[in-house]
Design an enzyme around this catalytic site. Sequence first.
Site, PDB file in Angstrom:
ATOM      1  N   HIS A 215       0.772  -1.313   0.039  1.00 20.54           N
ATOM      2  CA  HIS A 215      -0.168   0.129   0.153  1.00 20.54           C
ATOM      3  C   HIS A 215       0.772   1.271   0.122  1.00 20.54           C
ATOM      4  O   HIS A 215       1.903   1.328   0.706  1.00 20.54           O
ATOM      5  CB  HIS A 215      -0.829   0.049   1.262  1.00 20.54           C
TER       6      HIS A 215
ATOM      7  N   THR B  51       3.581  -6.148   2.971  1.00 24.78           N
ATOM      8  CA  THR B  51       4.676  -6.500   1.960  1.00 24.78           C
ATOM      9  C   THR B  51       5.227  -5.283   1.582  1.00 24.78           C
ATOM     10  O   THR B  51       6.355  -5.711   0.999  1.00 24.78           O
ATOM     11  CB  THR B  51       4.496  -7.628   1.154  1.00 24.78           C
ATOM     12  N   GLU B  52       4.561  -4.221   1.382  1.00 24.08           N
ATOM     13  CA  GLU B  52       5.220  -2.987   0.727  1.00 24.08           C
ATOM     14  C   GLU B  52       4.546  -1.891   1.567  1.00 24.08           C
ATOM     15  O   GLU B  52       3.310  -1.706   1.346  1.00 24.08           O
ATOM     16  CB  GLU B  52       5.079  -2.923  -0.710  1.00 24.08           C
ATOM     17  N   ASN B  53       5.364  -0.720   1.625  1.00 21.78           N
ATOM     18  CA  ASN B  53       4.790   0.637   2.002  1.00 21.78           C
ATOM     19  C   ASN B  53       5.943   1.383   2.013  1.00 21.78           C
ATOM     20  O   ASN B  53       7.057   1.213   2.826  1.00 21.78           O
ATOM     21  CB  ASN B  53       4.083   0.478   3.399  1.00 21.78           C
TER      22      ASN B  53
END
Length: 567
Positions: free
Chosen positions: A343, A410-412
């Site tokens: 996100h 898992t992603e920011n």
Amino acid sequence: MKPVQVVTIWWVLLLVSRLGATRKGSPEEASFYYGTFPLGFSWGVGSSAFQTEGAWDQDGKGPSIWDAFTHRGKGKVLGDETADLACNGYYRVQEDVALLRELHVSHYRFSLSWPRLLPTGVRADQVNEKGIKFYSDLIDALLKSNITPVVTLHHWDLPQLLQVKYGGWQNVSMANYFSDYANLCFEVFGDRVKHWVTFSDPRTMAEKGYETGHHAPGLKLHGTGLYKAAHHIIKAHAQAWHSYNSTWRGKQQGLVGISLNCDWGEPMDISNPKHVEAAERYLQFCLGWFANPIYAGDYPQVMKDRIGRKSAEQGLDMSRLPAFSLQEKRYIKGTSDFLGLGHFTTRYITERNYPSRQGPSYQNDRDLVELVDPNWPDLGSKWLYSVPWGFRRLLNFAQTQYGDPPIYVTENGASQKLHCSQLCDEWRIHYLKGYINEMLKAIKDGVNIKGYTSWSLLDQFEWEKGYSDRYGFYYVEFNNRNKPRYPKASAQYYKKIITANGFPNPREVESWYLEALETCSINSQMFAAEPALRHMQMVTEITVPTVCSLCVLLAAVLLMLLLRSQS
Ligand SMILES: *[C@@H]1O[C@H](CO)[C@@H](O)[C@H](O)[C@H]1NC(C)=O
Ligand SMILES: *[C@@H]1O[C@H](CO)[C@@H](O)[C@H](O)[C@H]1NC(C)=O
């Protein structure tokens, strides 16, 4: 004007600032929440193979679709950059693991390059032992440092031969090739790797690879290619999960999930049912497209309805959205041991009430308009605005939609366009602090969040943006052939959050900020004369800014001389 820009402007209209103002300060968002994360919460950073490794044709690696795409030139990537060298990560394993230790992370998320392990993409053709050794050594180095490897099987770099010979993700047989590849990875790394991510952000892979053509393989199969690609990716994911479940889980006791990226879509006017419906549709076309089959056995109803209706209007016999058979639905449902969520930002959403452009496309199927609030902080990026409260809402949405799954972020992260003399990435620090705090609030709301992966460890090759967007905790000097890394202020700040496992109290949190900025400023480095500071650290933190300053100084002197000679 390039078509990219037209499209962007077409759908990202600027929202009148008045509207933004009315939304600010709703009670849940107004205050910063001081507190800590649950014991055992896993903190990490991420990266991907193609973006960092370089060594694109070394030690038996085969070409990927991204090698082919970047080598084609022709403005596909900003500045026609390639990732032939990238961060030179292939040769820097020990140093990069040292950076991870420095950050105090408990996990590191990275991806395996499929063509490095299987040069043609097909396991039966050839397995590249040097590729296995490379990742094996990386995994061992991480474990030795007490860092848990979180391994992504596929982060966009499909073996080029699978594209050329079989049409890549347009071909359902990719699911078999992927499953064979996944099984090889489970077999050779699964004794040490317990967290597997099958695909990273498959939505972008399908949309940009097969609809807009902005990413490899660069196809523009409007309104059909992306749905077909996604369909096959979902099958491939399920097949890999089943392989793990039936063959490896008993011995290895690991988890297999998928990582889905989605921005939050907020109705522009919450009291308008059409806006609410449009925002829901935005989320279903974004997250539900992949998550719904995996958690509920089929595509979201709104996608089936819309794409089916539009396909009929376009005179097609069948929906452009492929259908799963009953058997496939049963096979796919329940194939994720955790939900990986990526996100970055938020949009306001309204219904589109003007006629769509000609022809089938993903944009026309969704029939909505994305807006941004000009008051949202950004750093010159056309898409990445800092809107922390959207993160909390997305996490809550995922919890209720998919039956309270364990969630790994898992992603920011955020990019900042830095020059070598400015390692003080204040904007990234604000982003990090705000987003992590909203995640903490989501945990208080009851969302089952197990870990957080900040994006990314290093500045790296940013796909069509080349090297212009810098997401790293460590600045990489790409112009230098050794690709040296330098810590930004945000690295120190993140380390403090990790060490404290959250935000203990205002005084302490404020002191982190001041300290981080202090450390990164050149002057304080020069005059602090901190004896405990290791020589290495001094060198990495000072050399570049110093060289830069000297250049500026030299330029000024030359200019002065020039002016004097003219007068
Ligand atoms: C799909 O892949 C298979 C090989 O697995 C190949 O035989 C077939 O021709 C491919 N189909 C298309 C349309 O390329
Ligand atoms: C996963 O494996 C276990 C143990 O072999 C089995 O009982 C279970 O049915 C499998 N799950 C699915 C969905 O196939």
